[in-house]
Motif scaffolding. Structure first.
Motif, PDB file in Angstrom:
ATOM      1  N   THR A 174      34.247  41.757  42.461  1.00  0.00           N
ATOM      2  CA  THR A 174      33.879  43.006  43.141  1.00  0.00           C
ATOM      3  C   THR A 174      32.637  42.736  43.992  1.00  0.00           C
ATOM      4  OG1 THR A 174      32.720  43.588  41.091  1.00  0.00           O
ATOM      5  CG2 THR A 174      34.824  44.661  41.486  1.00  0.00           C
ATOM      6  N   ASP A 177      46.017  34.197  38.520  1.00  0.00           N
ATOM      7  CA  ASP A 177      45.097  34.223  39.664  1.00  0.00           C
ATOM      8  C   ASP A 177      45.897  34.044  40.946  1.00  0.00           C
ATOM      9  OD1 ASP A 177      41.745  33.781  39.703  1.00  0.00           O
ATOM     10  OD2 ASP A 177      42.804  33.350  41.578  1.00  0.00           O
ATOM     11  N   ARG A 188      44.742  32.388  43.483  1.00  0.00           N
ATOM     12  CA  ARG A 188      44.389  31.091  44.100  1.00  0.00           C
ATOM     13  C   ARG A 188      45.163  29.963  43.408  1.00  0.00           C
ATOM     14  NH1 ARG A 188      38.051  30.439  44.220  1.00  0.00           N
ATOM     15  NH2 ARG A 188      38.210  31.286  42.128  1.00  0.00           N
ATOM     16  N   LYS A 239      23.796  42.154  43.448  1.00  0.00           N
ATOM     17  CA  LYS A 239      24.653  43.210  44.010  1.00  0.00           C
ATOM     18  C   LYS A 239      24.656  44.480  43.172  1.00  0.00           C
ATOM     19  CE  LYS A 239      29.017  41.562  41.977  1.00  0.00           C
ATOM     20  NZ  LYS A 239      29.545  42.644  41.161  1.00  0.00           N
TER      21      LYS A 239
HETATM   22  N1  LIG Z   1      29.572  35.813  37.038  1.00  0.00           N
HETATM   23  C1  LIG Z   1      28.914  36.512  36.145  1.00  0.00           C
HETATM   24  O1  LIG Z   1      27.942  36.026  35.553  1.00  0.00           O
HETATM   25  C2  LIG Z   1      29.346  37.907  35.766  1.00  0.00           C
HETATM   26  C3  LIG Z   1      28.801  38.481  34.626  1.00  0.00           C
HETATM   27  C4  LIG Z   1      29.199  39.748  34.258  1.00  0.00           C
HETATM   28  C5  LIG Z   1      30.125  40.449  35.040  1.00  0.00           C
HETATM   29  N2  LIG Z   1      30.616  39.876  36.168  1.00  0.00           N
HETATM   30  C6  LIG Z   1      31.603  40.634  36.951  1.00  0.00           C
HETATM   31  O2  LIG Z   1      32.880  40.102  36.644  1.00  0.00           O
HETATM   32  C7  LIG Z   1      33.722  40.141  37.804  1.00  0.00           C
HETATM   33  C8  LIG Z   1      34.229  38.740  38.104  1.00  0.00           C
HETATM   34  O3  LIG Z   1      33.129  37.911  38.404  1.00  0.00           O
HETATM   35  P1  LIG Z   1      33.313  36.331  38.579  1.00  0.00           P
HETATM   36  O4  LIG Z   1      31.945  35.768  38.688  1.00  0.00           O
HETATM   37  O5  LIG Z   1      34.245  35.805  37.546  1.00  0.00           O
HETATM   38  O6  LIG Z   1      34.040  36.305  40.019  1.00  0.00           O
HETATM   39  P2  LIG Z   1      34.906  35.097  40.641  1.00  0.00           P
HETATM   40  O7  LIG Z   1      34.909  35.311  42.103  1.00  0.00           O
HETATM   41  O8  LIG Z   1      34.421  33.800  40.093  1.00  0.00           O
HETATM   42  O9  LIG Z   1      36.366  35.324  40.055  1.00  0.00           O
HETATM   43  C9  LIG Z   1      37.249  36.309  40.507  1.00  0.00           C
HETATM   44  C10 LIG Z   1      38.656  35.702  40.458  1.00  0.00           C
HETATM   45  O10 LIG Z   1      39.605  36.743  40.747  1.00  0.00           O
HETATM   46  C11 LIG Z   1      40.649  36.151  41.529  1.00  0.00           C
HETATM   47  N3  LIG Z   1      41.372  37.245  42.221  1.00  0.00           N
HETATM   48  C12 LIG Z   1      41.008  37.940  43.328  1.00  0.00           C
HETATM   49  N4  LIG Z   1      41.946  38.874  43.610  1.00  0.00           N
HETATM   50  C13 LIG Z   1      42.904  38.782  42.655  1.00  0.00           C
HETATM   51  C14 LIG Z   1      44.100  39.493  42.372  1.00  0.00           C
HETATM   52  N5  LIG Z   1      44.499  40.511  43.147  1.00  0.00           N
HETATM   53  N6  LIG Z   1      44.825  39.114  41.314  1.00  0.00           N
HETATM   54  C15 LIG Z   1      44.433  38.076  40.503  1.00  0.00           C
HETATM   55  N7  LIG Z   1      43.306  37.381  40.712  1.00  0.00           N
HETATM   56  C16 LIG Z   1      42.550  37.735  41.766  1.00  0.00           C
HETATM   57  C17 LIG Z   1      39.914  35.213  42.459  1.00  0.00           C
HETATM   58  O11 LIG Z   1      40.797  34.258  43.008  1.00  0.00           O
HETATM   59  C18 LIG Z   1      38.880  34.614  41.508  1.00  0.00           C
HETATM   60  O12 LIG Z   1      39.368  33.445  40.882  1.00  0.00           O
HETATM   61  C19 LIG Z   1      32.866  40.752  38.914  1.00  0.00           C
HETATM   62  O13 LIG Z   1      33.104  42.132  38.990  1.00  0.00           O
HETATM   63  C20 LIG Z   1      31.451  40.488  38.461  1.00  0.00           C
HETATM   64  O14 LIG Z   1      30.535  41.424  38.982  1.00  0.00           O
HETATM   65  C21 LIG Z   1      30.277  38.612  36.531  1.00  0.00           C
END
Ligand SMILES: NC(=O)c1ccc[n+]([C@@H]2O[C@H](COP(=O)([O-])OP(=O)(O)OC[C@H]3O[C@@H](n4cnc5c(N)ncnc54)[C@H](O)[C@@H]3O)[C@@H](O)[C@H]2O)c1
Length: 445
Positions: A91, A36, A38, A274
Motif C-alpha cells: 500500500t 504473487d 510477480r 508513509k
Molecule cells: N515491510 C514492513 O516492515 C512492514 C511492516 C508492517 C506492515 N507492513 C505493511 O504490509 C504491507 C506489505 O508490505 P511489504 O513490505 O511486504 O511490501 P512488498 O512490496 O515487499 O510486498 C508486496 C507484494 O505484493 C505483491 N502484489 C502486488 N499486487 C498484488 C496482487 N494483486 N496480488 C498478489 N500479489 C500482489 C507484490 O508483487 C509484492 O511481492 C504494506 O501495506 C505495508 O505497509 C510492512
C-alpha cells in the motif's frame, strides 16, 4: 475453522511481510502457498530462495520449500484449496501523500473469484480506516456471490513486526484482530494462537484495528522526532542525549515508563515514511488540520542533512575540507541488520557526499549490488578493510552487526591519523572508539 478440510494458508502478496509470515507459518507445520503477481518472486521461492533480506528467512524458506510445506504460484486458484487467506500486498504512498490501495482492490477481486464458504480472509496490509469494510468486503462479496460474516469470515489484523527482527516479533507480539463479526474474530484469534503461539487483542471492528496500526507508527515516528530534536539540543550543549534518554526513561508515567526512543541519522523504510502521511491524509478527508504527522515527518526528514552538517563541521575542526577528504560510508540499508533500501534516509547523506567532490567508498554487507544502485552511483566496496583504507572519516549510516565484529583498533590502523568516526546510528561505544584513536561523534552525543 482451524485445520478443517483444506487446512492450509494462502498468503497473497509474497513480498517482505508475506514471505516472513508464509515461511514462519510453514516452519510451524502449516502447508503454505504464496500467491504473487510477480513471476520471478514465485520462481525464486519455488527454487527455495528468497530475495527478502531478513535475518534467518533464507534458511526458513529453503528448509520449508525442501520438505514441501511452502510453495508459491501466480495462480489465484490456489486460494480455493486453503482455509485461510492472508492478504499482504503493498500500500504505497501516492504523489500527493495519499494511500494507494489499488493492489488491495486487485487482490480482493482475484481472491473473490476463488472464495468458498468457510474461508477466512485476513487483511494485513496497512490501510486507511474502513478499507476492509468499504473496499475489500464489497469486492469479495460481489465477485464471489457470498456474504461476509455469513458464508465466509473477514478480519483485519495489522502487521506490526519490525524488519531485522521480523521472525522473532511475528511469534511474540500480540495480534490485533478487528473482524466483521464475532465468529470471524474468534476464528482469527484461534488461528494466531495455534499457528504463531501469540494472543490476540480483539477490538470492535476492522476500522478500529486499521486505526491501531496507524496509531502505532504515528507514535514511533513522533517519538523518534522528539529524540532527534533532543539530540540536536544536546549536540549544541555538549551533552550525551543517550544518557538523558536513559535517565528520563526511568520515570513511571501512566501504566508504563517514559519511553523516549533513540535519535539517529534518519527514519526510513516502507512503513514509518508513509503511515504518518496516511494519518495526515485521513485528517484532511475529515476536515481536520493535523500537525503531528506532518511535524514528525518533517523533523525526521531533516536528519540526513543534519548528519552531513555534523561531518563537514568535524572535518573543518580537523583543518580538512570535505572535497579533499576520503569518506567511507558503512551501511546504506534503512536500518541495522537488514538489506532493505526502500526509502532509506542514507540515500540523502550519500547524495550530499557524492555532490561534495569527496573521495567516497561505500560498504554494506547486507545490500545486494542491484539494490545499492538505488542509493548510490558508487559501486559497493566488497570488504570493509578496503572501504575504510586511508579514510579521513568513517560515517556509519547502518549499524550492522558485521561492523562490530572487526576490532575498532584494526579500523583505526587502516584509516588516516585523526580519523573521524561519525556514528549515525549511535551503535558504538564512544569511549571505545575514542580509545582506539578515533574522533568519535554520535547523533546527540
Ligand atoms: N515491510 C514492513 O516492515 C512492514 C511492516 C508492517 C506492515 N507492513 C505493511 O504490509 C504491507 C506489505 O508490505 P511489504 O513490505 O511486504 O511490501 P512488498 O512490496 O515487499 O510486498 C508486496 C507484494 O505484493 C505483491 N502484489 C502486488 N499486487 C498484488 C496482487 N494483486 N496480488 C498478489 N500479489 C500482489 C507484490 O508483487 C509484492 O511481492 C504494506 O501495506 C505495508 O505497509 C510492512
Amino acid at each position: 475453522m482451524v485445520r478443517g478440510m483444506r487446512s492450509g494458508i494462502a498468503v497473497v502478496g509474497f513480498g517482505y511481510i508475506g514471505t516472513v509470515i508464509g515461511a514462519v507459518l510453514a516452519d510451524r507445520g502449516w502447508p503454505v502457498t504464496g500467491v504473487d503477481v510477480r513471476e520471478h518472486v514465485v520462481d525464486e521461492i519455488n527454487a527455495g530462495r528468497s530475495h527478502v533480506p531478513e535475518p534467518g528467512l533464507g534458511e526458513l524458506v529453503a528448509n520449508n520449500v525442501g520438505v514441501g510445506r511452502l510453495r508459491a504460484t501466480t495462480d489465484f486458484a490456489a486460494v480455493a484449496d486453503n482455509d485461510f487467506i492472508v492478504v499482504t500486498v503493498g500500500t504505497p504512498l501516492g504523489p500527493d501523500y495519499e494511500p494507494i490501495v489499488d493492489d488491495i482492490t486487485a487482490a480482493a477481486r482475484a481472491v473473490g473469484g476463488h472464495l468458498r464458504p468457510g474461508h477466512l480472509v485476513i487483511l494485513k496490509s496497512t490501510v486507511p480506516p474502513d478499507t476492509t469494510e468499504t473496499l475489500v468486503k464489497p469486492v469479495l462479496e460481489e465477485v464471489s456471490g457470498l456474504t461476509a460474516g455469513v458464508d465466509f469470515g473477514l478480519a483485519f489484523c495489522p502487521e506490526r513486526l519490525a524488519e531485522g527482527v521480523a521472525i522473532r516479533e511475528l511469534t511474540s507480539i500480540p495480534v490485533v484482530v478487528g473482524a466483521v463479526d464475532e465468529r470471524s474474530a474468534r476464528a482469527c484469534a484461534m488461528l494466531w494462537r495455534h499457528a504463531l503461539g501469540v494472543e490476540s487483542i480483539i477490538v470492535d471492528d476492522p476500522r478500529t484495528a486499521e486505526m491501531v496500526k496507524l496509531a502505532c507508527n504515528t507514535w514511533i515516528d513522533l517519538n523518534v522526532a522528539m529524540a532527534n530534536e533532543m539530540a540536536k539540543i544536546c549536540d549544541r550543549l555538549g551533552m550525551d542525549a543517550l544518557q538523558v534518554i536513559y535517565a528520563a526513561n526511568s520515570m513511571p508515567k501512566g501504566m508504563h515508563n517514559v519511553n523516549i526512543l533513540h535519535p539517529s541519522m534518519g527514519v526510513g523504510g516502507y512503513c514509518l515514511t508513509k503511515d504518518p502521511w496516511f494519518v495526515n491524509h485521513l485528517g484532511q478527508n475529515l476536515g481536520l488540520e493535523l500537525s503531528i504527522p506532518r511535524t514528525s515527518r518533517t523533523v525526521n526528514d531533516t536528519m540526513p542533512t543534519y548528519t552531513y552538517g555534523l561531518l563537514t563541521d568535524l572535518l573543518t575542526g580537523q583543518g580538512k575540507a570535505i572535497e579533499t577528504s576520503k569518506i567511507a560510508v558503512l551501511g546504506i540499508a534503512f536500518k541495522n541488520n537488514t538489506g532493505d533500501c526502500r526509502l532509506t534516509p542514507t540515500r540523502y547523506v550519500v547524495e550530499l557526499l557524492e555532490a561534495s567532490g569527496c573521495e567516497l567508498s561505500v560498504h554494506d554487507p547486507w545490500v545486494p549490488d542491484e539494490e545499492a544502485y538505488t542509493v548510490t552511483k558508487v559501486p559497493l566496496t566488497a570488504d570493509i578493510e578496503s572501504a575504510v583504507k586511508d579514510a579521513d572519516a568513517l560515517v556509519v549510516l547502518a549499524g550492522h552487526r558485521e561492523f562490530h565484529q572487526i576490532p575498532l583498533t584494526r579500523l583505526a590502523e587502516l584509516t588516516a591519523v585523526g580519523c573521524i568516526f561519525l556514528d549515525g546510528r549511535n551503535s558504538f561505544d564512544p569511549a571505545a572508539a575514542r580509545a582506539a584513536g578515533f574522533i568519535y561523534k554520535g547523533i546527540g552525543r
